[in-house]
Design a protein around this motif. Structure first.
Motif, PDB file in Angstrom:
ATOM      1  N   THR A 145      33.230  41.117  24.827  1.00  0.00           N
ATOM      2  CA  THR A 145      34.359  40.638  25.209  1.00  0.00           C
ATOM      3  C   THR A 145      35.315  41.923  26.223  1.00  0.00           C
ATOM      4  O   THR A 145      35.800  41.930  27.070  1.00  0.00           O
ATOM      5  CB  THR A 145      35.429  40.259  24.136  1.00  0.00           C
ATOM      6  OG1 THR A 145      34.726  39.206  23.574  1.00  0.00           O
ATOM      7  CG2 THR A 145      36.805  40.030  24.892  1.00  0.00           C
ATOM      8  N   VAL A 146      34.984  43.066  25.355  1.00  0.00           N
ATOM      9  CA  VAL A 146      35.611  44.325  25.949  1.00  0.00           C
ATOM     10  C   VAL A 146      34.920  44.620  27.277  1.00  0.00           C
ATOM     11  O   VAL A 146      35.492  44.874  28.417  1.00  0.00           O
ATOM     12  CB  VAL A 146      35.541  45.494  25.181  1.00  0.00           C
ATOM     13  CG1 VAL A 146      35.880  46.749  25.709  1.00  0.00           C
ATOM     14  CG2 VAL A 146      36.095  45.192  23.712  1.00  0.00           C
ATOM     15  N   SER A 147      33.572  44.574  27.480  1.00  0.00           N
ATOM     16  CA  SER A 147      32.954  44.868  28.538  1.00  0.00           C
ATOM     17  C   SER A 147      33.299  43.866  29.617  1.00  0.00           C
ATOM     18  O   SER A 147      33.470  43.987  30.725  1.00  0.00           O
ATOM     19  CB  SER A 147      31.442  44.676  28.150  1.00  0.00           C
ATOM     20  OG  SER A 147      30.993  45.636  27.351  1.00  0.00           O
ATOM     21  N   ARG A 148      33.061  42.473  29.435  1.00  0.00           N
ATOM     22  CA  ARG A 148      33.525  41.626  30.071  1.00  0.00           C
ATOM     23  C   ARG A 148      35.022  41.796  30.807  1.00  0.00           C
ATOM     24  O   ARG A 148      35.250  41.512  32.199  1.00  0.00           O
ATOM     25  CB  ARG A 148      33.618  40.173  29.645  1.00  0.00           C
ATOM     26  CG  ARG A 148      33.763  39.082  30.553  1.00  0.00           C
ATOM     27  CD  ARG A 148      33.398  37.588  29.842  1.00  0.00           C
ATOM     28  NE  ARG A 148      34.345  37.435  28.663  1.00  0.00           N
ATOM     29  CZ  ARG A 148      33.841  37.275  27.436  1.00  0.00           C
ATOM     30  NH1 ARG A 148      32.547  37.725  27.270  1.00  0.00           N
ATOM     31  NH2 ARG A 148      34.759  36.892  26.403  1.00  0.00           N
ATOM     32  N   LEU A 149      35.949  42.174  29.907  1.00  0.00           N
ATOM     33  CA  LEU A 149      37.431  42.487  30.477  1.00  0.00           C
ATOM     34  C   LEU A 149      37.355  43.647  31.512  1.00  0.00           C
ATOM     35  O   LEU A 149      37.917  43.497  32.711  1.00  0.00           O
ATOM     36  CB  LEU A 149      38.081  42.977  29.398  1.00  0.00           C
ATOM     37  CG  LEU A 149      39.693  43.608  29.748  1.00  0.00           C
ATOM     38  CD1 LEU A 149      40.509  42.316  30.365  1.00  0.00           C
ATOM     39  CD2 LEU A 149      40.425  43.636  28.602  1.00  0.00           C
ATOM     40  N   PHE A 150      36.425  44.564  31.331  1.00  0.00           N
ATOM     41  CA  PHE A 150      36.586  45.780  32.335  1.00  0.00           C
ATOM     42  C   PHE A 150      35.866  45.190  33.624  1.00  0.00           C
ATOM     43  O   PHE A 150      36.496  45.718  34.607  1.00  0.00           O
ATOM     44  CB  PHE A 150      35.962  47.073  31.574  1.00  0.00           C
ATOM     45  CG  PHE A 150      36.757  47.662  30.289  1.00  0.00           C
ATOM     46  CD1 PHE A 150      38.186  47.854  30.666  1.00  0.00           C
ATOM     47  CD2 PHE A 150      36.301  47.923  29.293  1.00  0.00           C
ATOM     48  CE1 PHE A 150      38.844  48.355  29.578  1.00  0.00           C
ATOM     49  CE2 PHE A 150      36.901  48.496  28.287  1.00  0.00           C
ATOM     50  CZ  PHE A 150      38.194  48.801  28.346  1.00  0.00           C
ATOM     51  N   ARG A 151      34.867  44.672  33.398  1.00  0.00           N
ATOM     52  CA  ARG A 151      34.117  44.147  34.726  1.00  0.00           C
ATOM     53  C   ARG A 151      35.191  43.331  35.443  1.00  0.00           C
ATOM     54  O   ARG A 151      35.151  43.326  36.899  1.00  0.00           O
ATOM     55  CB  ARG A 151      33.134  43.239  34.302  1.00  0.00           C
ATOM     56  CG  ARG A 151      31.738  44.216  33.892  1.00  0.00           C
ATOM     57  CD  ARG A 151      30.435  43.397  33.966  1.00  0.00           C
ATOM     58  NE  ARG A 151      30.389  42.310  33.047  1.00  0.00           N
ATOM     59  CZ  ARG A 151      30.153  42.293  31.767  1.00  0.00           C
ATOM     60  NH1 ARG A 151      29.651  43.376  31.266  1.00  0.00           N
ATOM     61  NH2 ARG A 151      29.998  40.973  31.260  1.00  0.00           N
ATOM     62  N   ARG A 152      35.887  42.586  34.761  1.00  0.00           N
ATOM     63  CA  ARG A 152      36.970  41.674  35.480  1.00  0.00           C
ATOM     64  C   ARG A 152      37.847  42.609  36.261  1.00  0.00           C
ATOM     65  O   ARG A 152      38.255  42.210  37.335  1.00  0.00           O
ATOM     66  CB  ARG A 152      37.569  40.642  34.345  1.00  0.00           C
ATOM     67  CG  ARG A 152      38.840  39.818  35.169  1.00  0.00           C
ATOM     68  CD  ARG A 152      39.704  39.391  34.171  1.00  0.00           C
ATOM     69  NE  ARG A 152      39.157  38.352  33.373  1.00  0.00           N
ATOM     70  CZ  ARG A 152      39.045  37.022  33.481  1.00  0.00           C
ATOM     71  NH1 ARG A 152      39.790  36.626  34.544  1.00  0.00           N
ATOM     72  NH2 ARG A 152      38.812  36.096  32.630  1.00  0.00           N
ATOM     73  N   LEU A 153      38.371  43.668  35.646  1.00  0.00           N
ATOM     74  CA  LEU A 153      39.065  44.722  36.159  1.00  0.00           C
ATOM     75  C   LEU A 153      38.577  45.445  37.222  1.00  0.00           C
ATOM     76  O   LEU A 153      39.208  46.281  37.947  1.00  0.00           O
ATOM     77  CB  LEU A 153      39.699  45.396  35.090  1.00  0.00           C
ATOM     78  CG  LEU A 153      40.479  44.709  33.925  1.00  0.00           C
ATOM     79  CD1 LEU A 153      40.992  45.807  33.061  1.00  0.00           C
ATOM     80  CD2 LEU A 153      41.803  44.061  34.868  1.00  0.00           C
TER      81      LEU A 153
END
Length: 279
Positions: free
Chosen positions: A52-60
């Protein structure tokens, strides 16, 4: 700079999933410490998966968490007060030693970069200019005020601009030919910094810019440029090298016009007594 991590999080917060919002809220509450945590630590502290953390940073817009940490370090370079190493200050007597060593290195770097002939030419300009206009916005205003206070004890016609709550246009409109403009230009400069220097150049003024190493990225070309490193052991910039340079400039000018300078200092001291201004 592009939008930094905190700005991106706030802009997209409503579009995030509930778990991503947990991570976003944690980061916004601990923004100074972003470069300290790992992705796994953030996941543990927020109760979500590392994915989830990794996915958030990719979204950003970040390819990896290491890119996020590098982004945080770049923010610090540009003057954003972030703690990028929780152990940087040290403890006990160590914190004083680290602080001293950083200040010493800044002073050494600042002085080593000054060419003696260039400095002499600058002091000559300070001596002969019909007027000196000292300009400082934001974090450049306190050193600009201090420089003006030192110079006005040595020579007449030293002005500070802009005055609190005022704009700069009226100060430049009637500037005397041959005026020397001294502009403070430290990182996180106000908008229009390059345009200001262009306006000064268009009016035929010699210009000294006192700033930090990020000046190189602005592309400005003043008559003189003196760089003062602002690095400190942690989040907040240190202006020790700036104040030291101001002291050096003022002393050099005083020694160049020692007779007139002494007479002016004596006259000012007499006025202090007459006005009963000082205890």
């Amino acid at each position: 700079m592009d939008q930094h991590l905190g700005q991106r999080l706030r802009q997209q917060f409503d579009q995030l999933t509930p778990n991503e919002q947990k991570v976003a809220g944690f980061i916004l509450d601990h923004f100074d410490d972003v470069a300290i945590y790992s992705a796994a630590e953030i996941a543990r502290l927020t109760g979500v998966s590392k994915a989830t953390v990794s996915r958030l940073f990719r979204r950003l817009g970040f390819a990896s968490f290491s890119e996020v940490r590098q982004h945080a370090r770049e923010l610090r370079y540009h003057g954003v007060p972030l703690v990028t190493d929780s152990t940087a200050l040290g403890s006990g007597l160590e914190r004083f030693q680290r602080h001293f060593e950083r200040e010493r290195d800044n002073l050494h770097q600042m002085l080593a970069a000054i060419d003696s002939a260039t400095f002499d030419a600058l002091i000559e300009a300070l001596d002969h200019a019909p007027e000196v206009l000292v300009i400082g916005y934001r974090n450049g205003y306190p050193p600009a005020l201090h420089l003006r206070q030192q110079l006005i004890q040595i020579r007449p016609d030293v002005r500070l601009a802009p005055l609190p709550g005022q704009s700069l246009g009226e100060e430049l409109a009637g500037v005397k030919p041959g005026t020397l403009a001294i502009v403070m230009g430290f990182r996180r400069r106000a908008n229009g910094f390059s345009n200001l220097l262009a306006q000064l150049g268009d009016r035929g003024l010699d210009t000294l810019v006192i700033g930090d190493p990020t000046l190189a990225a602005t592309g400005v070309s003043p008559t003189w440029q003196l760089e003062c490193p602002l690095d400190s052991v942690s989040a907040f910039d240190s202006y020790t090298s700036v104040m030291s340079l101001i002291n050096l400039l003022a002393n050099a000018l005083l020694h160049r016009r020692l007779g007139e300078g002494r007479a002016r200092i004596d006259a000012i001291s007499e006025l202090y007594s007459s006005l009963d201004e000082l205890s």
